[in-house]
Enzyme design. Sequence first.
Site, PDB file in Angstrom:
ATOM      1  N   ARG A  72     -13.545 -16.751   4.718  1.00 31.33           N
ATOM      2  CA  ARG A  72     -14.208 -16.625   5.880  1.00 31.33           C
ATOM      3  C   ARG A  72     -13.104 -16.504   7.121  1.00 31.33           C
ATOM      4  NH1 ARG A  72     -15.561 -21.086   8.132  1.00 31.33           N
ATOM      5  NH2 ARG A  72     -15.102 -22.504   6.305  1.00 31.33           N
ATOM      6  N   TYR A 211     -16.267 -10.540   1.639  1.00 27.61           N
ATOM      7  CA  TYR A 211     -16.030 -12.096   1.001  1.00 27.61           C
ATOM      8  C   TYR A 211     -17.424 -12.970   1.286  1.00 27.61           C
ATOM      9  CZ  TYR A 211     -15.125 -17.012   0.551  1.00 27.61           C
ATOM     10  OH  TYR A 211     -15.087 -18.120   0.297  1.00 27.61           O
ATOM     11  N   LYS A 220     -23.865 -19.381   5.321  1.00 24.32           N
ATOM     12  CA  LYS A 220     -23.276 -19.792   6.360  1.00 24.32           C
ATOM     13  C   LYS A 220     -24.004 -19.350   7.591  1.00 24.32           C
ATOM     14  CE  LYS A 220     -20.347 -22.208   4.109  1.00 24.32           C
ATOM     15  NZ  LYS A 220     -20.614 -23.647   3.523  1.00 24.32           N
ATOM     16  N   HIS A 240     -24.062 -28.879   6.895  1.00 26.80           N
ATOM     17  CA  HIS A 240     -23.152 -28.630   5.819  1.00 26.80           C
ATOM     18  C   HIS A 240     -22.902 -29.659   4.958  1.00 26.80           C
ATOM     19  CE1 HIS A 240     -18.686 -26.744   4.866  1.00 26.80           C
ATOM     20  NE2 HIS A 240     -19.669 -26.444   3.960  1.00 26.80           N
ATOM     21  N   SER A 262     -15.072 -27.671   4.274  1.00 32.65           N
ATOM     22  CA  SER A 262     -15.115 -26.566   3.274  1.00 32.65           C
ATOM     23  C   SER A 262     -13.743 -27.080   2.398  1.00 32.65           C
ATOM     24  CB  SER A 262     -14.685 -25.251   3.620  1.00 32.65           C
ATOM     25  OG  SER A 262     -15.960 -24.942   4.407  1.00 32.65           O
ATOM     26  N   CYS A 264     -13.741 -29.769   0.410  1.00 32.68           N
ATOM     27  CA  CYS A 264     -13.123 -31.098   0.332  1.00 32.68           C
ATOM     28  C   CYS A 264     -14.120 -31.792  -0.464  1.00 32.68           C
ATOM     29  CB  CYS A 264     -13.382 -31.783   2.067  1.00 32.68           C
ATOM     30  SG  CYS A 264     -11.927 -31.038   3.033  1.00 32.68           S
ATOM     31  N   ASP A 287     -24.276 -27.711  -0.917  1.00 36.21           N
ATOM     32  CA  ASP A 287     -23.384 -27.186   0.282  1.00 36.21           C
ATOM     33  C   ASP A 287     -24.286 -27.280   1.661  1.00 36.21           C
ATOM     34  OD1 ASP A 287     -20.787 -25.783   1.214  1.00 36.21           O
ATOM     35  OD2 ASP A 287     -22.305 -24.078   1.781  1.00 36.21           O
ATOM     36  N   ARG A 379     -13.570 -18.262  -6.041  1.00 41.12           N
ATOM     37  CA  ARG A 379     -15.154 -18.651  -6.069  1.00 41.12           C
ATOM     38  C   ARG A 379     -15.764 -18.444  -7.582  1.00 41.12           C
ATOM     39  NH1 ARG A 379     -16.688 -22.224  -1.631  1.00 41.12           N
ATOM     40  NH2 ARG A 379     -14.941 -22.091  -0.379  1.00 41.12           N
ATOM     41  N   GLU A 507     -15.271 -41.030 -10.663  1.00 42.61           N
ATOM     42  CA  GLU A 507     -14.793 -42.289 -10.273  1.00 42.61           C
ATOM     43  C   GLU A 507     -15.475 -42.687  -8.953  1.00 42.61           C
ATOM     44  OE1 GLU A 507     -13.446 -44.120 -12.412  1.00 42.61           O
ATOM     45  OE2 GLU A 507     -12.418 -42.969 -13.743  1.00 42.61           O
TER      46      GLU A 507
HETATM   47  P1  GTP Z   1     -16.997 -25.405   0.186  1.00 39.16           P
HETATM   48  O1  GTP Z   1     -17.887 -24.956  -1.066  1.00 39.16           O
HETATM   49  O2  GTP Z   1     -16.058 -24.612   0.561  1.00 39.16           O
HETATM   50  O3  GTP Z   1     -17.996 -26.075   1.248  1.00 39.16           O
HETATM   51  O4  GTP Z   1     -16.209 -27.102  -0.570  1.00 39.16           O
HETATM   52  P2  GTP Z   1     -16.675 -28.052  -1.191  1.00 39.16           P
HETATM   53  O5  GTP Z   1     -16.825 -29.251  -0.136  1.00 39.16           O
HETATM   54  O6  GTP Z   1     -17.873 -27.908  -1.950  1.00 39.16           O
HETATM   55  O7  GTP Z   1     -15.165 -28.419  -2.050  1.00 39.16           O
HETATM   56  P3  GTP Z   1     -15.310 -28.575  -3.724  1.00 39.16           P
HETATM   57  O8  GTP Z   1     -16.369 -29.634  -4.070  1.00 39.16           O
HETATM   58  O9  GTP Z   1     -15.508 -27.403  -4.357  1.00 39.16           O
HETATM   59  O10 GTP Z   1     -13.800 -29.184  -3.673  1.00 39.16           O
HETATM   60  C1  GTP Z   1     -12.689 -28.726  -3.388  1.00 39.16           C
HETATM   61  C2  GTP Z   1     -11.292 -29.113  -4.031  1.00 39.16           C
HETATM   62  O11 GTP Z   1     -11.433 -30.364  -4.011  1.00 39.16           O
HETATM   63  C3  GTP Z   1     -11.175 -28.858  -5.266  1.00 39.16           C
HETATM   64  O12 GTP Z   1      -9.890 -28.406  -5.467  1.00 39.16           O
HETATM   65  C4  GTP Z   1     -11.170 -30.214  -6.051  1.00 39.16           C
HETATM   66  O13 GTP Z   1     -10.613 -30.485  -7.247  1.00 39.16           O
HETATM   67  C5  GTP Z   1     -11.184 -31.263  -4.922  1.00 39.16           C
HETATM   68  N1  GTP Z   1     -11.790 -32.474  -5.049  1.00 39.16           N
HETATM   69  C6  GTP Z   1     -12.984 -32.462  -4.998  1.00 39.16           C
HETATM   70  N2  GTP Z   1     -13.373 -34.032  -5.199  1.00 39.16           N
HETATM   71  C7  GTP Z   1     -12.353 -34.594  -5.345  1.00 39.16           C
HETATM   72  C8  GTP Z   1     -11.975 -36.080  -5.404  1.00 39.16           C
HETATM   73  O14 GTP Z   1     -12.881 -36.947  -5.617  1.00 39.16           O
HETATM   74  N3  GTP Z   1     -10.580 -36.176  -5.394  1.00 39.16           N
HETATM   75  C9  GTP Z   1      -9.664 -35.423  -5.439  1.00 39.16           C
HETATM   76  N4  GTP Z   1      -8.294 -35.765  -5.410  1.00 39.16           N
HETATM   77  N5  GTP Z   1      -9.929 -33.844  -5.277  1.00 39.16           N
HETATM   78  C10 GTP Z   1     -11.242 -33.697  -5.169  1.00 39.16           C
HETATM   79 MN    MN Z   2     -18.933 -26.243  -2.413  1.00 39.87          MN
HETATM   80 MN    MN Z   3     -19.240 -24.930   2.341  1.00 42.28          MN
END
Ligand code: GTP
Ligand code: MN
Ligand code: MN
Length: 596
Positions: A72, A211, A220, A240, A262, A264, A287, A379, A507
């Site tokens: 983005r 993209y 979005k 979000h 994003s 996270c 999302d 993605r 976990e």
């Molecule tokens: P968008 O789709 O961009 O809105 O992001 P999202 O919030 O869906 O993020 P996503 O779940 O795809 O996680 C992104 C990154 O965070 C990845 O590299 C994951 O491996 C990492 N991640 C997700 N959950 C955890 C967690 O509980 N612990 C750790 N250490 N990393 C995590």
């Molecule tokens: Mn996501």
């Molecule tokens: Mn998102």
Amino acid sequence: MSAPTDHRDLLTWVRQVADLTRPDRVVWCDGSDEEYRRLTDELVGTGTLVRLNPEHRPASFWACTDPTDVARVEERTFICSADEADAGPTNNWVAPDEMKRAMTELYRGAMRGRAMYVIPFCMGPLDAEDPKFGVEITDSAYVVASMRIMTRMGGAVLAAMGTDAQYVRALHSVGMPLEPGEADVPWPCSRTKYISHFPESLEIWSYGSGYGGNSLLGKKCYALRIASVLARDEGWLAEHMLIIKVTSPAGQVRHIAGAFPSACGKTNLAMLDPVLPGWKVETIGDDIAWMRFGPDGRLYAVNPEFGLFGVAPGTDWTTNANAMRTLARGNAIFTNVARTDDGDVWWEGMGEPPAHLTSWTGEPWMPSAGEPSSHPNSRFCVPIGQCPTLAAEYDDPRGVPIDAILFGGRRRTTVPLVAEARDWTHGVYLGATLSSETTAAAAGAVGVVRRDPMAMLPFIGYHAGDYLNHWISLGKSAPDTVLPKIFYVNWFRRDDDGGFLWPGFGENIRVLKWIIERLDGRGAAVESPIGLVPPASAIDLSGLSLPPGALEAALAVDPDEWRAELPLITEWFERFGGKLPAALWAELDALKARLG
Ligand code: GTP
Ligand code: MN
Ligand code: MN
């Protein structure tokens, strides 16, 4: 092709856009399997898509973007409200007529040599009381194929729109017309990019990028930026957020929504594979959540999307097995990941890399290469219906009643694993001050701490101060006993060596368990300056061995670290001038007093 609709306004708009952009032909998308096959065949022909080996990846494709078109573009994203004040301090603003003048010149002839696709789509179930329609016009077949995965689209939507339904007009061009005889490139796009929103007239104009976040305009642009404005006006929330259904071993059902910025952890939490025996987590959304008050005064959430558009790196059988299972069923489009020599995909986080790959830039890649094989914001795009943990309620237009809302970010320090807000207003304060280290999901520096209210900073379609007011005032429409309880989580706190203090992923059910106990009035919690925090003994660690002191460190609230946050929060609040709700200043003052 004659138009398959009598919707007057739509017919007029499609004709106007075709007159302006001069495509070779106009294609009304019906959403059929036959259409999808034809489009993906064409995309394989132009080199945009590479068909993956059906033994590994049935009916799935691999795409590489232009290396400049990978995320983005917040710098190029505009909220063109009539009044600049309505865009607020966190959005880029240009007057609507000025933006339209400039973009009209860009669109003039922009689709020459290409097909112009008309995609009728609906965000959320088509049988909703008030279905939210949109029509995207695009010159990208990749966008059509992706919209088919991500939204309910095609003939049924057009039929439901009848002759006069209101809809969002979403116009997209890659901005690369073809001269007669000029060969296309695999990923057409333009250096000049605009992602513009006109909230008053319900229009989105996107130019120059293919993209997903910039081009799949139902996501979005509509479901967050435009919908947040509709939600403000109509008294609901467009957020979000992931949505999950959690069933305890005793069979008690709870629904939880969670807003993390994003990259996270939303998609991961949405498909959580619980490590605690007897617990079940089902997916409703990963999302976006649209939340409205139901007749019983509770807040009900719907996922307006139809697919998953997830971050690939880090997704694996150990971290997100349910995403891997969803992808194994095929029908996926992978963008900017690496490809194996036998036609499978690979990305960082999948364990040991094969000896040889084709990287996301299309170059040969070996493990000794200094750079990752996949782009960090690569993605997967796949139908949510294939998710083995999809909840039966996913399709219910009434949505699910939300019991708890989580706010979370990516912070190496300061923010504990979990904290509970004292009440709705305190919870809104936690959301308003949410902070996170930036990721590759948006162009720009990575790892910089920024405030990201409700993980919506790039997606609020109006003044962020008004947005926070909207949250505060919604809290007055129901008693605290009926409103969802609000929690703050941080899976990303690090130890002194830079390792994660908390193992995360499956976990995280241990943290959800404590949250659910709190909803039931059980579960121990201690007062801290920032909210109610579990003592380490309140987190179920059965079957998990953590290094001594790790959980305590993950849960710690260090007053010195929090005192260091105060000037940053004050500075953040000052950006909103008189628009910041007084209740949030009062929360900050109370925090200062508690920190001494
Ligand atoms: P968008 O789709 O961009 O809105 O992001 P999202 O919030 O869906 O993020 P996503 O779940 O795809 O996680 C992104 C990154 O965070 C990845 O590299 C994951 O491996 C990492 N991640 C997700 N959950 C955890 C967690 O509980 N612990 C750790 N250490 N990393 C995590
Ligand atoms: Mn996501
Ligand atoms: Mn998102």
